[in-house]
Scaffold this active site. Sequence first.
Site, PDB file in Angstrom:
ATOM      1  CB  CYS A  54      11.880   2.250  -2.257  1.00  0.00           C
ATOM      2  SG  CYS A  54      11.122   2.299  -3.781  1.00  0.00           S
ATOM      3  CB  THR A  55       7.087   4.558  -3.019  1.00  0.00           C
ATOM      4  OG1 THR A  55       7.561   4.227  -4.264  1.00  0.00           O
ATOM      5  CG2 THR A  55       6.252   5.631  -3.070  1.00  0.00           C
TER       6      THR A  55
END
Length: 472
Positions: free
Chosen positions: A255-256
């Site tokens: 997600c980062t």
Amino acid sequence: MTSTISCQKRSALEMTNSSSSSQQQQQLPQDTIRPPLSSRQRGTLKTLLTRSSPFANETGSLPIGEFNTSCGNNDADGALSVTSNAKILVVGAGGLGCEILKDLAMSGVVKDVVVIDLDTIDVTNLNRQFLFRSKDVGQSKAEVAARFINQRCPWMSVVPYHGKIQDKDADFYRQFKVVISGLDNVEARRWLNGMINNLVEFDEDGDPNPETIIPFVDGGTEGFSGQSRLILPRITSCFECSLDAFTPSAAVPLCTIAETPRIPEHCIAYAYVLQWPKEFPDRKLDTDSPADMKWVYEKALERATQFGIGGVTYMLTMGVVKNIIPAVASTNAIVSAVCVNEAIKVLSFCSQSLNTYMMYMGSEGIHSHTFVYEQKSTCPVCTTHVHRLTLPPSTTLNSLLQQLCEGEFRLKSPSITSSSKTLYMRKPVALEKATKANLDKPLKDLINSGEELTVTDPVFPDTSLGVVVTFE
């Protein structure tokens, strides 16, 4: 005494008879392999191996054998004969591997070497891996390195293997008298360490059979730092004993990478982890292809510009995608010299062996120190320790496997059996399907408290881990 003088005269005569025409050679084109060096140009260790020494191996803190001088190759038990007839395996033909092969050749007493490496030559290798030229880009490192050494140093034969070390069986490794590792991959070093330790056989009293012990010299570098160690399987500490010294690589959450990149590495990861499969769903990224790597670099640069992140370069892209450890040529030269030095000593017993770990810290000056790396009493490779775990009975089998992967053992793909049945087996596919349902079951439904389980994993070739689980 007479024998020693005779050897010294012979060595002097070899040097005197070297051709003087080599001094008048004209400068050759860069890609031309120069003619073989004379003994005078390259020197020799023959004199060292034919003279007695007050610092012979048996006088050191890790005595392995008794130094026996010899003149020529007539004495089969002499240091010179033993070293010349020994077959040596070099694992890795990169930054360290090139230096190791060169040092073995320039010793003048090693004749039979095998080198194995999976990688191909990239243009970024050319600044320090000096056995390669620009025309060699894309070719096998092992094959090109062997060809160069065989042509330049015909007194030593190098046989190359292009492939994974895991593809070779125990009989392949059993033929060598010493193994020198120049790998930059921790998992490959763990596997190799496990294989060499597994080759050791024991007598009726449980003592290792010396004939089955293959000394393992492991070298590694990172920037201006490096290390070399001598491992005597089942006698000294092994590579697995020092696994705690290697920090596990931290995975970046997907997600980062996808939503909130903060550093250049996130942008590069986004390009090759997420964008490449979308653009080329039917083709795997070729990290040795300049075109593929240029595409990743350009996409990463676009991503970085979008989020106002600086620092994305082609070299950084190569480093992130290929997990390249920063390398300095001088560090490689120093560490490889120590590795080859230890290999020669452990074959000939001409000097005191390293006991057992040498660290080089070039960033602090020309500074190094040695110390004894103690054997870990619970090492799953070089000891027979049975590990004990206390867990709640409701713990699932999957949770136990995760604990084995994330804990001190750092397993990768464990399979597990009890004394009465197979709990979970990853291969073959049919057995994996048949045992997959057990993953979500609590341990109390699968085993009894205090029962010993057998765990196997690819990082431990041909061996297993004993684990006793007791319920709270």
